[in-house]
Scaffold this motif. Structure first.
Motif, mmCIF file in Angstrom:
data_model
loop_
_atom_site.group_PDB
_atom_site.id
_atom_site.type_symbol
_atom_site.label_atom_id
_atom_site.label_comp_id
_atom_site.label_asym_id
_atom_site.label_seq_id
_atom_site.Cartn_x
_atom_site.Cartn_y
_atom_site.Cartn_z
ATOM 1 N N ASN A 473 92.414 64.963 37.393
ATOM 2 C CA ASN A 473 91.645 66.145 37.773
ATOM 3 C C ASN A 473 90.391 65.681 38.518
ATOM 4 O OD1 ASN A 473 90.146 68.458 38.028
ATOM 5 N ND2 ASN A 473 90.252 69.059 35.883
ATOM 6 N N PRO A 474 90.452 65.589 39.839
ATOM 7 C CA PRO A 474 89.323 65.057 40.618
ATOM 8 C C PRO A 474 88.002 65.780 40.385
ATOM 9 C CG PRO A 474 91.293 65.166 41.980
ATOM 10 C CD PRO A 474 91.625 65.877 40.695
ATOM 11 N N GLU A 475 88.047 67.055 39.981
ATOM 12 C CA GLU A 475 86.787 67.761 39.719
ATOM 13 C C GLU A 475 85.972 67.067 38.624
ATOM 14 O OE1 GLU A 475 87.780 71.782 38.752
ATOM 15 O OE2 GLU A 475 87.479 72.458 40.806
ATOM 16 N N LEU A 476 86.660 66.381 37.715
ATOM 17 C CA LEU A 476 85.963 65.688 36.636
ATOM 18 C C LEU A 476 85.191 64.468 37.141
ATOM 19 C CD1 LEU A 476 88.642 65.830 33.807
ATOM 20 C CD2 LEU A 476 86.557 67.197 34.000
ATOM 21 N N GLY A 477 85.423 64.082 38.376
ATOM 22 C CA GLY A 477 84.684 62.969 38.960
ATOM 23 C C GLY A 477 83.372 63.375 39.596
ATOM 24 N N GLU A 478 83.082 64.669 39.618
ATOM 25 C CA GLU A 478 81.804 65.135 40.163
ATOM 26 C C GLU A 478 80.655 64.794 39.210
ATOM 27 O OE1 GLU A 478 81.243 66.699 43.046
ATOM 28 O OE2 GLU A 478 83.337 66.627 43.661
ATOM 29 N N ARG A 479 79.510 64.504 39.786
ATOM 30 C CA ARG A 479 78.337 64.217 38.955
ATOM 31 C C ARG A 479 77.895 65.470 38.200
ATOM 32 N NH1 ARG A 479 73.869 60.193 41.682
ATOM 33 N NH2 ARG A 479 75.284 58.494 42.292
ATOM 34 N N ILE A 480 77.442 65.263 36.969
ATOM 35 C CA ILE A 480 76.918 66.380 36.176
ATOM 36 C C ILE A 480 75.622 66.881 36.797
ATOM 37 C CG2 ILE A 480 76.073 67.084 33.898
ATOM 38 C CD1 ILE A 480 77.865 64.856 32.732
ATOM 39 N N HIS A 481 74.772 65.948 37.218
ATOM 40 C CA HIS A 481 73.519 66.264 37.911
ATOM 41 C C HIS A 481 73.403 65.295 39.080
ATOM 42 C CE1 HIS A 481 69.236 66.718 38.794
ATOM 43 N NE2 HIS A 481 69.221 67.793 38.032
ATOM 44 N N PRO A 482 72.988 65.767 40.251
ATOM 45 C CA PRO A 482 72.955 64.890 41.429
ATOM 46 C C PRO A 482 72.043 63.685 41.281
ATOM 47 C CG PRO A 482 71.853 66.996 41.884
ATOM 48 C CD PRO A 482 72.583 67.157 40.585
ATOM 49 N N ASP A 483 71.073 63.729 40.360
ATOM 50 C CA ASP A 483 70.130 62.623 40.223
ATOM 51 C C ASP A 483 70.518 61.627 39.131
ATOM 52 O OD1 ASP A 483 68.591 63.722 42.224
ATOM 53 O OD2 ASP A 483 67.325 64.849 40.840
ATOM 54 N N GLY A 484 71.673 61.813 38.506
ATOM 55 C CA GLY A 484 72.114 60.898 37.461
ATOM 56 C C GLY A 484 73.517 60.392 37.742
ATOM 57 N N PRO A 485 73.926 59.256 37.143
ATOM 58 C CA PRO A 485 75.241 58.668 37.442
ATOM 59 C C PRO A 485 76.397 59.298 36.677
ATOM 60 C CG PRO A 485 74.070 57.274 35.893
ATOM 61 C CD PRO A 485 73.115 58.398 36.264
ATOM 62 N N GLU A 486 76.111 60.105 35.631
ATOM 63 C CA GLU A 486 77.185 60.616 34.782
ATOM 64 C C GLU A 486 78.067 61.629 35.496
ATOM 65 O OE1 GLU A 486 74.171 59.306 31.626
ATOM 66 O OE2 GLU A 486 74.050 60.384 33.524
ATOM 67 N N ILE A 487 79.352 61.649 35.099
ATOM 68 C CA ILE A 487 80.317 62.579 35.673
ATOM 69 C C ILE A 487 80.884 63.469 34.571
ATOM 70 C CG2 ILE A 487 80.910 61.113 37.631
ATOM 71 C CD1 ILE A 487 83.343 60.132 36.066
ATOM 72 N N TRP A 488 81.526 64.563 34.994
ATOM 73 C CA TRP A 488 82.012 65.557 34.032
ATOM 74 C C TRP A 488 83.093 65.013 33.106
ATOM 75 C CZ3 TRP A 488 79.579 69.717 32.655
ATOM 76 C CH2 TRP A 488 78.645 70.280 33.536
ATOM 77 N N ALA A 489 83.827 63.999 33.561
ATOM 78 C CA ALA A 489 84.849 63.416 32.693
ATOM 79 C C ALA A 489 84.234 62.849 31.418
ATOM 80 C CB ALA A 489 85.611 62.326 33.439
ATOM 81 N N GLN A 490 82.972 62.416 31.474
ATOM 82 C CA GLN A 490 82.321 61.885 30.279
ATOM 83 C C GLN A 490 82.086 62.968 29.240
ATOM 84 O OE1 GLN A 490 79.484 59.522 33.097
ATOM 85 N NE2 GLN A 490 79.030 58.861 31.016
ATOM 86 N N VAL A 491 81.845 64.191 29.677
ATOM 87 C CA VAL A 491 81.675 65.293 28.722
ATOM 88 C C VAL A 491 82.994 65.556 28.012
ATOM 89 C CG1 VAL A 491 81.022 67.704 28.436
ATOM 90 C CG2 VAL A 491 79.877 66.303 30.186
#
Length: 535
Positions: A473-491
């Motif tokens: 699911n490529p959408e999970l590769g989007e950053r949670i916040h543009p100023d941080g490295p985390e992505i939605w897959a981590q949630v």
């Protein structure tokens, strides 16, 4: 990448290690008699649960809040020998700390524990002279068998080149030594996972409201699930109280007349955005007993800590305005004003050190672990430090084996036979993991290098599970916040594999969004929505 307009859709991920649902965990906890029930999921309780499960015991662990939700995620993030302990003559303690530090960094958690060079500035009129500090850092290096290099003294000019934020007024010299640092929350979660992989059954946000007794002996606990209100009980042959600042609260459940056994010291920290490079940490003597730190950590600057007596409710501990001002004032001894501007502060937090009861200044109190047995046979463990958390786990196991009449003695594998260098889950070279994350991608896809590095140093080889989620699911590769490295897959991963139940579980302890000051209302709402869609 930018924050998505909506939360990515997510089905149940099939990778190994999915946590059982809370209902299933409660059923398992309430329908068996455990050899050991650990109450408290901070790093001490988790270490004991891990060691006990490795020994072949049937282990349960519950915590009223999140795992490592209090003191264990509010440390200075250091894995260190304890340079200041040398001045008290605690040579053996420093040597033991160094041993544990090096085993963690080399064998147990090389993906989570990172080397860090320290600069210790010597100012004119300061509490410690250059000659004494030079001898001290050399002795400190010797106690680690010079495994990280030799402590030395360098010029102010050389130190300033590495740390432009260093204040050079009246600076005579800079002593250099070597230690390690970590993300304490991530190490804690990996230790919980290690305990579960060894057979332990765990549940966070599960509050003990009373103890069970059989013929005057503590044989379990009455528990309430704080997520949905379900009440249930756990039976156990031995109960361990590892509740940290709440240790005396639980002791009074066992014996209303139990005398206080501990006192508390508050340690506050603040997190700042970095204005300039910091190639080394700073450790500045404030007085004979205290050092203030300025640590490059998670792309930020971590400042602290305080050491003041605390007598309030442990649940209410926080960094006050006075704490923040004290930290900034003490940091100003060795850091230029521009790097300490209030506008750079992203987060402030505080934790409680659990110290043995007694008189005197808490800053001078011994940082030792105390294990006691109560009237009802419940064992209580309190105190200690992050660096030696595995050693403390072994110490408690030895105590369990020696308690007269302990029902655990026969079943326990000898503690000395436990594998002392058993790694935490995900153990791998983070550089190699980051490289693979960047090159092993589906055609036409690419992972942000900052995200790849972040995943590698927080999950190790488990990063590949997260990468597979993004491939699906490529959408999970989007950053949670543009100023941080985390992505939605981590949630999603935190939800399904790391016991995250609340927004703060995710943002404060499974990721670094909160400490970076990036947990705005929009992010919090979208994280909550993803948590609500579990299963």
């Amino acid at each position: 990448m930018t924050t998505p307009q909506s939360v990515p859709t997510l089905g149940t991920h099939p990778a190994a290690g999915v946590n059982p649902g809370r209902a299933e965990a409660r059923e398992r906890l309430s329908n068996a008699t455990y050899d050991l029930l650990v109450i408290g999921g901070g790093i001490l309780g988790t270490s004991v649960a891990w060691h006990a499960a490795q020994s072949g015991l049937r282990v349960a662990m519950v915590d009223a809040g999140d795992f490592a939700g209090a003191t264990s995620s509010a440390s200075s993030k250091l894995v260190h020998g304890g340079l200041r302990y040398l001045q008290t003559g605690a040579v053996k303690l420093v040597a033991e700390n160094h041993h544990e530090r090096r085993v963690l960094a080399k064998d147990v958690a090389p993906h989570l524990v990172n080397p860090l060079t320290f600069y210790l500035p010597v100012y004119k009129g300061g509490p410690v002279g250059a000659a004494k500090l030079g001898a001290g850092v050399f002795a400190y290096s010797a106690l680690s068998a010079f495994g990280d290099g030799v402590g030395k003294v360098i010029s102010p000019a050389r130190a300033k080149a590495d740390n432009p934020g260093l204040r050079t007024d009246d600076l005579k010299a800079v002593a250099v030594y070597y230690d390690h640092q970590m993300n304490d929350s991530r190490v804690a979660i990996m230790t919980v996972r290690a305990a579960v992989e060894s057979g332990a059954v765990v549940l966070n946000h599960a509050e003990v409201q009373g103890l069970r007794f059989t013929h005057g002996k503590v044989t379990g606990a009455e528990v309430k699930d704080r997520i949905d209100g379900t009440e249930f009980g756990i039976d156990a042959r031995v109960v361990l109280n590892a509740t940290g600042p709440w240790v005396d609260h639980l002791r009074k459940m066992e014996d209303k007349g139990a005398a206080p056994s501990i006192r508390l010291s508050k340690g506050a920290h603040i997190v700042m955005k970095r204005k300039s490079p910091w190639k080394a940490a700073m450790a500045t003597p404030i007085d004979k007993y205290r050092i203030t730190f300025a640590l490059p950590w998670e792309d930020q600057l971590l400042l602290g800590t305080t050491d003041t007596q605390y007598e309030g409710d442990p649940a209410d501990v926080r960094a006050t305005e006075d704490d923040i001002q004290q930290i900034l004032d003490e940091a100003a001894f060795s850091i230029v004003d521009a790097d300490l501007d209030r506008s750079l502060m992203t987060y402030a937090f505080a934790g409680l050190r659990v110290l043995p009861g007694g008189p005197g200044d808490v800053a001078q109190a011994k940082r030792e672990t105390v294990v006691t047995e109560g009237r009802g046979g419940m064992l209580s463990v309190a105190g200690g430090k992050w660096t030696t958390y595995r050693h403390i786990g072994r110490t408690v196991m030895n105590k369990l084996a020696k308690v007269p009449g302990s029902p655990l003695t026969e079943e326990m594998e000898p503690v000395s036979s436990l594998v002392r260098r058993t790694p935490l889950p995900g153990v791998a070279n983070p550089n190699a993991v980051a490289h693979r994350l960047l090159v092993d991608r589906e055609p036409g896809s690419r992972m942000d290098p900052l995200t790849a590095r972040h995943l590698a140093t927080h999950y190790g080889s488990l990063s590949f599970d997260i990468a597979r989620m993004v491939n699906e699911n490529p959408e999970l590769g989007e950053r949670i916040h543009p100023d941080g490295p985390e992505i939605w897959a981590q949630v999603a991963y935190a939800r399904d594999h790391e016991w995250a139940e609340t927004v703060d579980d995710v943002l404060r302890r499974r990721t670094t969004l909160t400490i970076r000051g990036l947990d705005d209302e929009d992010v919090r709402a979208k994280v909550k929505d993803m948590l609500d869609r579990k299963g």
